[in-house]
Enzyme design. Structure first.
Site, PDB file in Angstrom:
ATOM      1  N   ASP A  27      25.841  43.115  -2.520  1.00 32.98           N
ATOM      2  CA  ASP A  27      26.446  44.257  -3.032  1.00 32.98           C
ATOM      3  C   ASP A  27      27.792  44.106  -3.557  1.00 32.98           C
ATOM      4  O   ASP A  27      28.347  44.827  -4.174  1.00 32.98           O
ATOM      5  CB  ASP A  27      26.102  45.472  -2.247  1.00 32.98           C
ATOM      6  CG  ASP A  27      26.663  46.819  -2.785  1.00 32.98           C
ATOM      7  OD1 ASP A  27      25.903  46.822  -3.978  1.00 32.98           O
ATOM      8  OD2 ASP A  27      27.150  47.513  -2.190  1.00 32.98           O
ATOM      9  N   PRO A  65      33.618  41.856  22.022  1.00 39.59           N
ATOM     10  CA  PRO A  65      32.357  42.567  22.389  1.00 39.59           C
ATOM     11  C   PRO A  65      32.595  43.934  22.307  1.00 39.59           C
ATOM     12  O   PRO A  65      33.531  44.785  22.644  1.00 39.59           O
ATOM     13  CB  PRO A  65      31.915  42.080  23.776  1.00 39.59           C
ATOM     14  CG  PRO A  65      32.922  40.973  24.347  1.00 39.59           C
ATOM     15  CD  PRO A  65      34.113  40.984  23.446  1.00 39.59           C
ATOM     16  N   ARG A  66      31.476  44.899  21.807  1.00 41.39           N
ATOM     17  CA  ARG A  66      31.899  46.342  21.781  1.00 41.39           C
ATOM     18  C   ARG A  66      30.408  46.608  22.865  1.00 41.39           C
ATOM     19  O   ARG A  66      29.343  47.123  22.127  1.00 41.39           O
ATOM     20  CB  ARG A  66      31.524  46.639  20.365  1.00 41.39           C
ATOM     21  CG  ARG A  66      32.678  46.611  19.509  1.00 41.39           C
ATOM     22  CD  ARG A  66      32.167  46.849  17.821  1.00 41.39           C
ATOM     23  NE  ARG A  66      33.304  46.897  16.863  1.00 41.39           N
ATOM     24  CZ  ARG A  66      33.844  48.202  16.533  1.00 41.39           C
ATOM     25  NH1 ARG A  66      33.280  49.442  17.129  1.00 41.39           N
ATOM     26  NH2 ARG A  66      34.998  47.769  15.565  1.00 41.39           N
ATOM     27  N   GLY A 113      37.561  50.907   2.624  1.00 39.82           N
ATOM     28  CA  GLY A 113      38.164  49.335   3.011  1.00 39.82           C
ATOM     29  C   GLY A 113      39.609  49.576   2.418  1.00 39.82           C
ATOM     30  O   GLY A 113      39.861  50.457   1.627  1.00 39.82           O
ATOM     31  N   HIS A 131      28.118  46.676  -6.453  1.00 36.63           N
ATOM     32  CA  HIS A 131      28.926  47.471  -5.379  1.00 36.63           C
ATOM     33  C   HIS A 131      28.664  48.819  -5.443  1.00 36.63           C
ATOM     34  O   HIS A 131      29.397  49.677  -5.843  1.00 36.63           O
ATOM     35  CB  HIS A 131      30.474  47.352  -5.835  1.00 36.63           C
ATOM     36  CG  HIS A 131      31.299  47.363  -4.510  1.00 36.63           C
ATOM     37  ND1 HIS A 131      32.574  46.824  -4.316  1.00 36.63           N
ATOM     38  CD2 HIS A 131      31.306  48.376  -3.463  1.00 36.63           C
ATOM     39  CE1 HIS A 131      33.082  47.386  -3.243  1.00 36.63           C
ATOM     40  NE2 HIS A 131      32.334  48.100  -2.658  1.00 36.63           N
ATOM     41  N   ARG A 166      31.276  50.865  12.116  1.00 36.49           N
ATOM     42  CA  ARG A 166      30.365  52.134  11.677  1.00 36.49           C
ATOM     43  C   ARG A 166      29.079  51.783  11.064  1.00 36.49           C
ATOM     44  O   ARG A 166      28.095  52.205  11.280  1.00 36.49           O
ATOM     45  CB  ARG A 166      31.482  52.882  11.010  1.00 36.49           C
ATOM     46  CG  ARG A 166      32.517  53.710  11.637  1.00 36.49           C
ATOM     47  CD  ARG A 166      33.364  54.773  10.810  1.00 36.49           C
ATOM     48  NE  ARG A 166      34.303  53.548   9.982  1.00 36.49           N
ATOM     49  CZ  ARG A 166      35.311  53.220  10.348  1.00 36.49           C
ATOM     50  NH1 ARG A 166      36.098  53.992  11.420  1.00 36.49           N
ATOM     51  NH2 ARG A 166      36.100  52.502   9.466  1.00 36.49           N
ATOM     52  N   ILE A 167      29.390  51.118   9.880  1.00 38.47           N
ATOM     53  CA  ILE A 167      28.541  50.481   8.972  1.00 38.47           C
ATOM     54  C   ILE A 167      27.162  49.629   9.712  1.00 38.47           C
ATOM     55  O   ILE A 167      26.212  49.680   9.545  1.00 38.47           O
ATOM     56  CB  ILE A 167      28.969  50.227   7.831  1.00 38.47           C
ATOM     57  CG1 ILE A 167      29.668  51.129   7.043  1.00 38.47           C
ATOM     58  CG2 ILE A 167      27.683  49.449   6.910  1.00 38.47           C
ATOM     59  CD1 ILE A 167      30.542  50.747   5.847  1.00 38.47           C
ATOM     60  N   GLY A 190      27.009  50.389  -2.447  1.00 35.89           N
ATOM     61  CA  GLY A 190      26.586  51.079  -1.400  1.00 35.89           C
ATOM     62  C   GLY A 190      26.746  52.414  -1.056  1.00 35.89           C
ATOM     63  O   GLY A 190      25.975  52.983  -0.396  1.00 35.89           O
ATOM     64  N   SER A 191      28.006  52.957  -1.513  1.00 34.77           N
ATOM     65  CA  SER A 191      28.306  54.454  -1.301  1.00 34.77           C
ATOM     66  C   SER A 191      27.762  55.358  -2.478  1.00 34.77           C
ATOM     67  O   SER A 191      28.230  56.438  -2.495  1.00 34.77           O
ATOM     68  CB  SER A 191      29.837  54.599  -0.820  1.00 34.77           C
ATOM     69  OG  SER A 191      30.302  54.358  -1.986  1.00 34.77           O
TER      70      SER A 191
END
Ligand code: NDP
Ligand code: DGY
Length: 322
Positions: free
Chosen positions: A263, A181-182, A78, A287, A157-158, A289-290
């Site tokens: 989170d 859109p992806r 981020g 927080h 990605r996440i 997550g990682s």
């Protein structure tokens, strides 16, 4: 050259910092955040800064650093704590840590979703405090992923790594939203691109995994929660400011949605007397997550390598495109 590092970083990155020998290292050598005053002092004259997401690098900090500054490397994917436009204007290069934390963060998102939807904290508490009197047909019931619709805000990605992990639980349909859109990425999950309101209205589980930008600030607000199903579960692993927390509190207490797992909050840390902490149907994590040893070490090595490449004028392993 002077480099200023705003915290003690995980051991593998710390070891790399110590052995480069191409700069004079100044560091806020503590596990606790640097004060604003010390940050402004520390960056003065620096050619490179290695910072954390808790350091606000704005115009004032860039001015305090001065014209030597060539590179900023953040120990995060981020970049919402950085004045990106100002960094670009000054021709400073920016390194960040995408990919290496995707799996850990997606794993945590799934854990948080299950913890929230299956009411684990309540169950643990009831078992401990004597609330567990007998097995009852509807006691401690929650909602399951089988045959559900999962809506992902930000299939990056996440977001994709979360969908990949949720699919084997028997999710029937994935919806997603974003700026566009992806199609290529979405194909793996047959995920359907929908407007935000439709995602809110049709999802049994909403997972927020987008970047915080001016456009996503308070994207999840009263209007959004009102459109959600009363039985739906809301999970945020992105940034606290993507959610209007007052509106989320109302939605959780009025029965507009069934539960939330967060989170990330606004502010961080969330004061312990915050009303959201009083709700049984809200699970709040700090927080994390990682937060695996492996991931945090890998992030620290990548952040140092980005810094070194920036100082040497070489391509960075992960440069943020300004
Ligand atoms: P990516 O850049 O791969 O994904 C970002 C996503 O944000 C994209 O899917 C993008 O969608 C979406 N997005 C951007 N603008 C909008 C918008 N206006 N509306 C909806 N979606 C939007 O980043 P990552 O997946 O690597 O990381 C995402 C975020 O997760 C980070 O920025 C960080 O804030 C957070 N994070 C939190 C962690 C934690 O510990 N809880 C750990 C790591 C990251 P599109 O491009 O399709 O518009
Ligand atoms: C990030 O990298 O942006 C996370 O929030 C922490 O790993």
């Amino acid at each position: 050259m002077k480099v200023f590092v705003t915290r003690t970083i995980p051991p593998e990155g710390q070891a790399l910092l110590a052995q480069t020998g191409i700069f004079k290292l100044e560091q806020w050598d503590s596990d606790e955040p640097i004060s604003r005053e010390d940050l402004l002092k520390g960056v003065a004259g620096a050619h490179g800064i290695l910072c954390l997401l808790s350091d606000k690098i704005d115009k004032e900090v860039l001015d305090a650093a001065g014209s030597n500054l060539k590179v900023i490397s953040t120990l995060s994917v981020g970049v919402d704590h950085l004045a990106v436009d100002e960094i670009k204007k000054r021709g400073i290069r920016l390194g960040y840590t995408p990919d290496v934390l995707t799996d850990a963060t997606a794993e945590l998102a799934v854990a948080l979703l299950l913890t929230t939807s299956r009411r684990l904290p309540e169950g643990i508490q009831e078992a401990k405090n004597g609330g567990w009197i007998s097995w009852k047909p509807l006691w401690m019931c929650g909602y399951q992923l089988l045959n559900s619709t999962v809506g992902i805000i930000g299939l990056g990605r996440i977001g994709q790594a979360i969908a990949r992990r949720l699919k084997p639980f028997g999710v029937q349909k994935f919806l997603y939203t974003g700026r566009r859109p992806r199609a290529k990425e979405a194909a793996e999950f047959q995920a359907v691109f929908v407007p935000l309101e439709q995602l809110a209205a049709q999802s049994d589980f909403v997972v927020v995994s987008c970047a915080l930008t001016p456009e996503t600030q308070e994207l999840c607000n009263k209007n959004f929660f009102q459109k959600m199903k009363k039985t739906a579960v809301f999970v945020n692993v992105s940034r606290g400011d993507v959610v209007n927390q007052e509106d989320l509190y109302q939605a959780l207490t009025n029965g507009q949605i069934t539960a939330a797992g967060l989170d990330v909050t606004s502010p961080e840390p969330l004061p312990t007397n915050h009303p959201l902490f009083s709700l049984k149907n809200c699970v709040i994590l700090p927080h994390m997550g990682s937060a695996t040893y492996g991931t945090r070490n890998t992030m620290s090595v990548l952040a140092v390598n980005n810094l070194l490449a920036g100082l040497k004028g070489e391509p960075m392993p992960s440069e943020f495109k300004l």
